[in-house]
Design an enzyme around this catalytic site. Structure first.
Site, PDB file in Angstrom:
ATOM      1  N   LYS A  46     -19.435   2.954  -5.430  1.00 35.41           N
ATOM      2  CA  LYS A  46     -18.888   2.972  -4.062  1.00 35.41           C
ATOM      3  C   LYS A  46     -18.643   4.414  -3.579  1.00 35.41           C
ATOM      4  O   LYS A  46     -18.930   4.728  -2.424  1.00 35.41           O
ATOM      5  CB  LYS A  46     -17.596   2.152  -3.986  1.00 35.41           C
ATOM      6  CG  LYS A  46     -17.775   0.642  -4.180  1.00 35.41           C
ATOM      7  CD  LYS A  46     -18.719   0.028  -3.156  1.00 35.41           C
ATOM      8  CE  LYS A  46     -18.731  -1.494  -3.223  1.00 35.41           C
ATOM      9  NZ  LYS A  46     -19.866  -2.078  -2.462  1.00 35.41           N
ATOM     10  N   HIS A 104     -24.809  -6.473  -1.094  1.00 37.55           N
ATOM     11  CA  HIS A 104     -24.819  -7.114  -2.418  1.00 37.55           C
ATOM     12  C   HIS A 104     -24.003  -6.317  -3.441  1.00 37.55           C
ATOM     13  O   HIS A 104     -23.833  -5.106  -3.319  1.00 37.55           O
ATOM     14  CB  HIS A 104     -26.256  -7.299  -2.913  1.00 37.55           C
ATOM     15  CG  HIS A 104     -26.996  -6.017  -3.090  1.00 37.55           C
ATOM     16  ND1 HIS A 104     -27.674  -5.407  -2.066  1.00 37.55           N
ATOM     17  CD2 HIS A 104     -27.141  -5.201  -4.166  1.00 37.55           C
ATOM     18  CE1 HIS A 104     -28.211  -4.292  -2.510  1.00 37.55           C
ATOM     19  NE2 HIS A 104     -27.899  -4.126  -3.789  1.00 37.55           N
ATOM     20  N   ALA A 106     -17.604   4.224  -9.139  1.00 37.78           N
ATOM     21  CA  ALA A 106     -18.610   5.288  -9.092  1.00 37.78           C
ATOM     22  C   ALA A 106     -19.674   4.968  -8.053  1.00 37.78           C
ATOM     23  O   ALA A 106     -20.063   5.826  -7.251  1.00 37.78           O
ATOM     24  CB  ALA A 106     -19.243   5.469 -10.470  1.00 37.78           C
ATOM     25  N   TYR A 165     -18.081   0.389 -10.884  1.00 40.56           N
ATOM     26  CA  TYR A 165     -17.993  -0.084  -9.503  1.00 40.56           C
ATOM     27  C   TYR A 165     -17.502   1.049  -8.593  1.00 40.56           C
ATOM     28  O   TYR A 165     -18.116   1.337  -7.557  1.00 40.56           O
ATOM     29  CB  TYR A 165     -17.034  -1.278  -9.459  1.00 40.56           C
ATOM     30  CG  TYR A 165     -16.785  -1.868  -8.100  1.00 40.56           C
ATOM     31  CD1 TYR A 165     -17.692  -2.739  -7.512  1.00 40.56           C
ATOM     32  CD2 TYR A 165     -15.615  -1.571  -7.384  1.00 40.56           C
ATOM     33  CE1 TYR A 165     -17.449  -3.295  -6.262  1.00 40.56           C
ATOM     34  CE2 TYR A 165     -15.369  -2.113  -6.146  1.00 40.56           C
ATOM     35  CZ  TYR A 165     -16.287  -2.979  -5.584  1.00 40.56           C
ATOM     36  OH  TYR A 165     -16.036  -3.513  -4.342  1.00 40.56           O
TER      37      TYR A 165
END
Ligand SMILES: NC(=O)c1ccc[n+]([C@@H]2O[C@H](COP(=O)([O-])OP(=O)(O)OC[C@H]3O[C@@H](n4cnc5c(N)ncnc54)[C@H](OP(=O)(O)O)[C@@H]3O)[C@@H](O)[C@H]2O)c1
Ligand SMILES: *[C@@H]1O[C@H](CO)[C@@H](O)[C@H](O)[C@H]1NC(C)=O
Ligand SMILES: *[C@@H]1O[C@H](CO)[C@@H](O)[C@H](O)[C@H]1NC(C)=O
Length: 291
Positions: free
Chosen positions: A187, A119, A185, A183
């Site tokens: 990942k 998600h 950070a 985003y």
């Protein structure tokens, strides 16, 4: 000179490994009856992953926030041949709710073989960082901490089944990309946590595989809507992406790069010439469409 030789030989070895892995195939028997939880499966890549597992006869448990979409995906999973298909509605911005999802899945499926963490949400809009702490905190919870919560709650079941964890990452989990600070950070954090966990499983002789899928731009409805007019890369098909993710998971591969040639060269060259690679990647952004 020694450095160049090392680089060349690792390139050759990498290509051999790629050739070997890409020719190795999976069969439905390897998946039939396996118990799978896929998060973020109401649409996009997660939905497609659920279908791929269903076609091979797995028992699937779906989760996301929208019940109506999940209901439709579950119906299609059954039509495609899933052993069973159910769903639980949950918002991953709430870690108690994330915990409930894993507990529900294990109860309903009677154990767990594949935990597919896919998600994505709550990372704010595509644009420059202007100090928005809310976006950082919310992305950290939805896109990082909930993954760890789901893993934590599923750990015992996965150790029992000698199962697999699949984590969806991105090129933005390996190389910093502009306009997506929260985003990126999340990942990068996932990459750190799960690569550490993989080593630990190995050293402790815990036979649980960890597959990290490093993806490029994929043509899901949400991704195209969000960045379609802001980047000039072409998007790869979500169906093929899902098939590759499932294949890597079933073969218990540590990493998957999809599309391979769209990602691997940048990663190989990044440490040698970071500025050059950064400048090259910057050219993909359509700055006049980005705030
Ligand atoms: N598409 C790409 O270009 C691309 C590139 C690199 C990596 N990836 C990675 O691939 C994965 C899937 O991407 P995608 O493009 O398929 O995403 P997507 O189409 O936007 O789907 C996201 C899924 O997450 C669910 N979700 C969103 N917020 C949630 C929340 N707060 N709680 C629970 N569920 C939530 C959504 O369902 P509801 O709205 O119903 O909750 C949906 O099912 C992500 O991890 C993404 O980072 C994608
Ligand atoms: C989080 O989820 C739990 C369980 O679903 C619920 O009891 C609680 O009220 C939720 N917390 C918030 C802040 O929404
Ligand atoms: C690890 O688990 C896989 C899948 O359950 C199995 O095929 C493999 O034989 C196991 N390896 C060891 C060393 O137990």
């Amino acid at each position: 000179m020694a450095g160049v030789k090392l680089l060349l030989s690792s390139l050759v070895m990498g290509l051999c490994a790629y050739y070997f892995y890409s020719t190795e195939q999976i069969t439905p028997e390897m998946v039939k009856g396996k118990r799978v939880l896929v998060t973020g499966s109401s649409t996009g890549i997660g939905e497609q992953i659920a279908y791929t597992f269903s076609e091979m006869g797995a028992h699937v448990m779906l989760t996301a926030r929208r019940a109506k979409q999940l209901q439709e995906v579950a119906k299609k999973c059954l039509q495609l041949g899933a052993g069973s298909a159910s769903y639980v509605v949950s918002d991953m911005g709430n870690l108690t709710s994330a915990q409930n999802v894993a507990q529900e899945a294990i109860k309903k499926l009677g154990g767990l073989d594949y935990l597919v963490l896919n998600h994505i949400g709550g990372s704010g809009s595509f644009g420059s960082f202007q100090g928005d702490m809310e976006a950082v905190l919310s992305s950290n919870t939805v896109n990082f901490l909930s993954y760890i919560q789901l893993t934590s709650t599923s750990l015992k079941a996965l150790l029992e089944s000698q199962g697999s964890i699949v984590v969806m990452s991105s090129m933005s989990g390996r190389i910093g990309a502009p306009f997506t600070t929260s985003y990126c950070a999340a990942k990068f954090a996932l990459e750190g946590f799960y690569s550490s966990l993989r080593r630990e499983f190995k050293l402790n002789n815990n036979n649980v595989s960890v597959t990290v899928a490093v993806l490029g731009f994929i043509d899901t409805e949400n991704a195209v809507k969000k960045v379609g007019d802001k980047v000039t890369m072409s998007a790869s098909p979500k169906e093929e992406c899902a098939d590759e993710v499932v294949k890597a998971a079933v073969l218990r591969q540590p990493e998957l790069f999809y599309p391979y040639w769209g990602i691997k060269p940048f990663l190989l060259l990044r440490d040698l010439a970071p500025t050059l690679i950064g400048d090259l990647l910057d050219k993909f952004y359509v700055l006049e469409n980005i705030k």
